[in-house]
Write an enzyme that holds these catalytic residues in place. Structure first.
Site, PDB file in Angstrom:
ATOM      1  N   HIS A 217       0.854  -1.182   0.000  1.00  0.00           N
ATOM      2  CA  HIS A 217       0.000   0.000   0.000  1.00  0.00           C
ATOM      3  C   HIS A 217       0.895   1.239   0.000  1.00  0.00           C
ATOM      4  O   HIS A 217       2.131   1.129  -0.078  1.00  0.00           O
ATOM      5  CB  HIS A 217      -0.959  -0.012   1.191  1.00  0.00           C
ATOM      6  CG  HIS A 217      -0.297  -0.256   2.516  1.00  0.00           C
ATOM      7  ND1 HIS A 217       0.559   0.660   3.100  1.00  0.00           N
ATOM      8  CD2 HIS A 217      -0.350  -1.321   3.370  1.00  0.00           C
ATOM      9  CE1 HIS A 217       1.001   0.184   4.254  1.00  0.00           C
ATOM     10  NE2 HIS A 217       0.469  -1.010   4.451  1.00  0.00           N
TER      11      HIS A 217
ATOM     12  N   HIS B 163       3.962   1.356   2.308  1.00  0.00           N
ATOM     13  CA  HIS B 163       5.138   0.635   1.818  1.00  0.00           C
ATOM     14  C   HIS B 163       5.860   1.453   0.741  1.00  0.00           C
ATOM     15  O   HIS B 163       7.098   1.531   0.725  1.00  0.00           O
ATOM     16  CB  HIS B 163       4.734  -0.706   1.201  1.00  0.00           C
ATOM     17  CG  HIS B 163       4.162  -1.693   2.159  1.00  0.00           C
ATOM     18  ND1 HIS B 163       2.892  -2.196   2.043  1.00  0.00           N
ATOM     19  CD2 HIS B 163       4.695  -2.282   3.269  1.00  0.00           C
ATOM     20  CE1 HIS B 163       2.662  -3.048   3.022  1.00  0.00           C
ATOM     21  NE2 HIS B 163       3.744  -3.117   3.781  1.00  0.00           N
TER      22      HIS B 163
ATOM     23  N   LYS C 150       3.889   2.193  12.314  1.00  0.00           N
ATOM     24  CA  LYS C 150       2.642   1.538  12.711  1.00  0.00           C
ATOM     25  C   LYS C 150       2.951   0.338  13.613  1.00  0.00           C
ATOM     26  O   LYS C 150       2.256   0.083  14.589  1.00  0.00           O
ATOM     27  CB  LYS C 150       1.836   1.073  11.496  1.00  0.00           C
ATOM     28  CG  LYS C 150       0.488   0.426  11.898  1.00  0.00           C
ATOM     29  CD  LYS C 150      -0.315  -0.001  10.698  1.00  0.00           C
ATOM     30  CE  LYS C 150       0.237  -1.255  10.080  1.00  0.00           C
ATOM     31  NZ  LYS C 150       0.013  -2.457  10.957  1.00  0.00           N
TER      32      LYS C 150
END
Length: 282
Positions: free
Chosen positions: A34, A37, A151
């Protein structure tokens, strides 16, 4: 664009580049790429002569076999996404056998207690699997720098500790969380959510932002109680944990210390899919 499935061939390609003193940036992923990345790739491209991205769903970091089986594997579309950025990225997409041979097991690591908190409590053996694959990939790619998203902040701290304790010559770069328009942290697991659940999951980040605001004037137990109460009002969610912890040690807060940086960490289920997120409490 070069795609290698075999570590020996990748190393053969990288060896002369290292001899030429080319710097190698490395982005380890499990695929289903996504924008988060892709931001890591861009960062590596801007800071290194060569960028390598691995795409490998690592079995030793899953303590849930069903989760491993359902994890999205989208190599062809992943390569297409990478090519929109650059044809110069080298992709390493190995088989389990190429990485582990006949012994698909984790090594055991001590990360000075970082592994015992939060994810470590709920996913036994997870960080041994992370340490095992990261060490192997660093050795295969001979990376000078490696890029990880915040994250997975606990994982980021553990990888830094791995490099320190194993004396690996790779610099670890933490990069900001990328979010969807709703605020939901970008994750490969989001692709498994229904459209309705994906919309509802926006409440995770909304609640984290409110918790951060409350932390400036309320005690940690009060903020934790607020988060628990919020999700009790939304029975489609199952809150696994919400913790406020010291960023350096990952130990849960006892009393506020203005000299320390704290972060709020959450793990939650919706549609039987586990999502994690975090926020700086500064």
């Amino acid at each position: 664009m070069l795609v290698f499935n075999n570590k020996a061939e990748l190393q053969k390609h990288l060896a002369p580049l290292k001899r030429q003193k080319k710097t190698i940036g490395f982005v380890p992923t499990m695929g289903a790429l996504h924008k988060g990345h892709l931001s890591l790739i861009n960062r590596s491209l801007s800071e290194n002569d060569v960028t390598v991205m691995s795409i490998f769903v690592n079995p030793t970091q899953f303590n849930n076999l069903e989760d491993l089986e359902k994890y999205p594997r989208t190599l062809e579309s992943d390569v297409d996404k990478i090519q929109t950025l650059s044809n110069e990225v080298i992709v390493y997409a190995p088989s389990v056998n190429d990485i582990y041979g006949k012994n698909t097991e984790s090594d055991h690591f001590s990360f000075d207690g970082l592994e015992d908190q939060m994810e470590g409590q709920h996913r036994p053996g997870h960080f041994d699997g992370v340490g095992t694959i990261v060490k192997k990939l660093f050795q295969i790619t001979t990376a000078d720098k490696a890029y990880f998203g915040e994250k997975d902040f606990q994982q980021l701290q553990i990888v830094k500790k791995l490099v320190e304790k194993e004396q690996l010559p790779t610099q670890i770069i933490g990069c900001p969380i990328f979010r969807e328009e709703s605020g939901l942290a970008m994750s490969s697991r989001n692709e498994r959510l229904s459209t309705v659940s994906r919309e509802k999951a926006a409440i995770i980040y909304q609640t984290l932002k409110e918790a951060k605001q409350q932390f400036s004037k309320s005690s940690a137990p009060e903020v934790i109680a607020f988060v628990k109460t919020t999700f009790e009002k939304h029975p489609e969610f199952t809150l696994e944990y919400f913790e406020i912890a010291d960023e350096a040690t990952l130990l849960p807060i006892e009393t506020k210390d203005p000299q320390k940086d704290y972060r709020g960490f959450i793990a939650i289920f919706i549609d039987n899919i586990r999502l994690i997120d975090n926020i700086s409490m500064k």
